[in-house]
Design a protein around this motif. Structure first.
Motif, PDB file in Angstrom:
ATOM      1  N   UNK A  93       0.844  -1.204   0.000  1.00 58.67           N
ATOM      2  CA  UNK A  93       0.000   0.000   0.000  1.00 58.67           C
ATOM      3  C   UNK A  93       0.876   1.251   0.000  1.00 58.67           C
ATOM      4  N   UNK A  94       1.951   1.226   0.782  1.00 55.87           N
ATOM      5  CA  UNK A  94       2.861   2.374   0.832  1.00 55.87           C
ATOM      6  C   UNK A  94       3.543   2.596  -0.511  1.00 55.87           C
ATOM      7  N   UNK A  95       4.014   1.517  -1.119  1.00 64.56           N
ATOM      8  CA  UNK A  95       4.662   1.627  -2.430  1.00 64.56           C
ATOM      9  C   UNK A  95       3.682   2.164  -3.463  1.00 64.56           C
ATOM     10  N   UNK A  96       2.438   1.669  -3.417  1.00 64.32           N
ATOM     11  CA  UNK A  96       1.421   2.117  -4.370  1.00 64.32           C
ATOM     12  C   UNK A  96       1.112   3.602  -4.202  1.00 64.32           C
ATOM     13  N   UNK A  97       0.990   4.052  -2.959  1.00 56.92           N
ATOM     14  CA  UNK A  97       0.667   5.458  -2.693  1.00 56.92           C
ATOM     15  C   UNK A  97       1.764   6.379  -3.221  1.00 56.92           C
ATOM     16  N   UNK A  98       3.015   6.029  -2.931  1.00 52.46           N
ATOM     17  CA  UNK A  98       4.129   6.837  -3.420  1.00 52.46           C
ATOM     18  C   UNK A  98       4.206   6.768  -4.937  1.00 52.46           C
ATOM     19  N   UNK A  99       3.950   5.594  -5.515  1.00 52.48           N
ATOM     20  CA  UNK A  99       3.970   5.445  -6.971  1.00 52.48           C
ATOM     21  C   UNK A  99       2.950   6.331  -7.656  1.00 52.48           C
ATOM     22  N   UNK A 100       1.732   6.368  -7.124  1.00 54.52           N
ATOM     23  CA  UNK A 100       0.683   7.221  -7.689  1.00 54.52           C
ATOM     24  C   UNK A 100       1.100   8.684  -7.643  1.00 54.52           C
ATOM     25  N   UNK A 101       1.663   9.105  -6.506  1.00 52.61           N
ATOM     26  CA  UNK A 101       2.096  10.497  -6.356  1.00 52.61           C
ATOM     27  C   UNK A 101       3.191  10.844  -7.377  1.00 52.61           C
ATOM     28  N   UNK A 102       4.153   9.948  -7.579  1.00 53.43           N
ATOM     29  CA  UNK A 102       5.238  10.234  -8.508  1.00 53.43           C
ATOM     30  C   UNK A 102       4.767  10.229  -9.963  1.00 53.43           C
ATOM     31  N   UNK A 103       3.857   9.322 -10.311  1.00 54.38           N
ATOM     32  CA  UNK A 103       3.307   9.323 -11.664  1.00 54.38           C
ATOM     33  C   UNK A 103       2.577  10.627 -11.925  1.00 54.38           C
ATOM     34  N   UNK A 104       1.802  11.075 -10.954  1.00 54.81           N
ATOM     35  CA  UNK A 104       1.065  12.342 -11.101  1.00 54.81           C
ATOM     36  C   UNK A 104       2.057  13.507 -11.262  1.00 54.81           C
ATOM     37  N   UNK A 105       3.081  13.565 -10.397  1.00 57.05           N
ATOM     38  CA  UNK A 105       4.062  14.639 -10.489  1.00 57.05           C
ATOM     39  C   UNK A 105       4.801  14.604 -11.820  1.00 57.05           C
ATOM     40  N   UNK A 106       5.131  13.393 -12.299  1.00 61.09           N
ATOM     41  CA  UNK A 106       5.827  13.277 -13.564  1.00 61.09           C
ATOM     42  C   UNK A 106       5.007  13.753 -14.723  1.00 61.09           C
ATOM     43  N   UNK A 107       3.713  13.365 -14.746  1.00 53.92           N
ATOM     44  CA  UNK A 107       2.826  13.776 -15.838  1.00 53.92           C
ATOM     45  C   UNK A 107       2.620  15.288 -15.834  1.00 53.92           C
ATOM     46  N   UNK A 108       2.405  15.844 -14.649  1.00 53.30           N
ATOM     47  CA  UNK A 108       2.176  17.292 -14.540  1.00 53.30           C
ATOM     48  C   UNK A 108       3.402  18.084 -14.984  1.00 53.30           C
ATOM     49  N   UNK A 109       4.600  17.531 -14.692  1.00 51.39           N
ATOM     50  CA  UNK A 109       5.839  18.266 -14.982  1.00 51.39           C
ATOM     51  C   UNK A 109       6.336  18.104 -16.417  1.00 51.39           C
ATOM     52  N   UNK A 110       5.767  17.150 -17.159  1.00 47.38           N
ATOM     53  CA  UNK A 110       6.236  16.928 -18.542  1.00 47.38           C
ATOM     54  C   UNK A 110       5.923  18.136 -19.434  1.00 47.38           C
TER      55      UNK A 110
END
Length: 253
Positions: free
Chosen positions: A236-253
């Protein structure tokens, strides 16, 4: 003070948590190793996070190899390591043109893929016949690349190794030696790219006692902790951090 080497007390606190979790994983509590770079990438550049973690991982590898060196399957390593070295080389060649946003996206996707595979993957019910050299090259290359960019080579390596149905000690020993070798190799390109400067090495040095202690603690705890409770929390912790990083990556592209 220790926090003088970091940009803020928050960076120091997050790094402490990340190193502690990675150390537990290196000691045998698998799964949490993926949290290292993603967690630190929430408060600093993922490239900086990876550079700080690498010397710490090498120290952890020394402790882990001492505990698991008797159970290494060298036949498997001979198959996967050439691809892994190629993957590290690919990561090195593309490092200068890979932005922080892309790295965050890669790390996030690798983390989520790992969790989804655990949650929805089909259980392995029979051992694969033979060690599949082509599959070893492919997954070894992917493990080397994701290990280079984010120290997240475990999921690709596990995709190859799990169907082999190794004895648990053989699986752990082989995995430990694989990352001990690849992490040592990664020191060369990381140094060439300037990631192992005085500042990052100073940050890493501060964490070495915690790295050693948490690795030994992981080896101690793996024999005592209820996996039915611990691993779901980890995923669950890995998934939560993964979702946050995917969102940050998409927003920053």
């Amino acid at each position: 003070m220790a926090d003088g080497f970091f940009g803020s007390p928050l960076e120091l606190a997050v790094t402490v948590v990340a190193v502690f979790l990675v150390g537990l994983s290196k000691g045998g509590l698998g799964g949490m190793s993926l949290l290292g770079v993603p967690l630190m990438a929430l408060v600093m550049s993922p490239i900086t996070a990876a550079a700080i973690l690498l010397p710490i991982l090498v120290v952890m590898d020394i402790v882990s190899v001492a505990a698991w060196k008797k159970w290494v399957n060298w036949e498997i390593l001979v198959l996967v390591l050439p691809g892994a070295l190629g993957g590290i080389g690919l990561g090195w060649l593309t490092a200068e043109v890979t932005s922080d946003a892309v790295v965050r996206l890669i790390v996030g996707l690798v983390s989520l893929t790992f969790v989804l595979r655990v949650a929805f993957g089909r259980p392995v019910t029979a051992a694969v016949t033979g060690e599949r050299p082509l599959a070893a090259s492919f997954w070894g290359t992917l493990a080397g690349y994701t290990s280079f960019v984010a120290h997240a080579g475990s999921p690709p390596l596990q995709v190859y190794m799990l169907p082999l149905r190794l004895d648990p000690k053989g699986f752990t020993g082989t995995t430990v030696m694989f990352f001990a070798i690849t992490n040592a190799v990664k020191l060369v390109p990381y140094a060439a790219l300037g990631g192992l400067g005085v500042e990052n090495l100073s940050r890493a040095a501060i964490m070495i006692p915690l790295a050693i202690a948490s690795t030994w603690l992981g080896a101690w705890a793996v024999r005592r902790m209820d996996a039915a409770v611990f691993y779901p929390m980890t995923y669950i912790s890995v998934a939560a951090v993964g979702v946050k990083l995917v969102w940050d990556g998409i927003v920053s592209l």
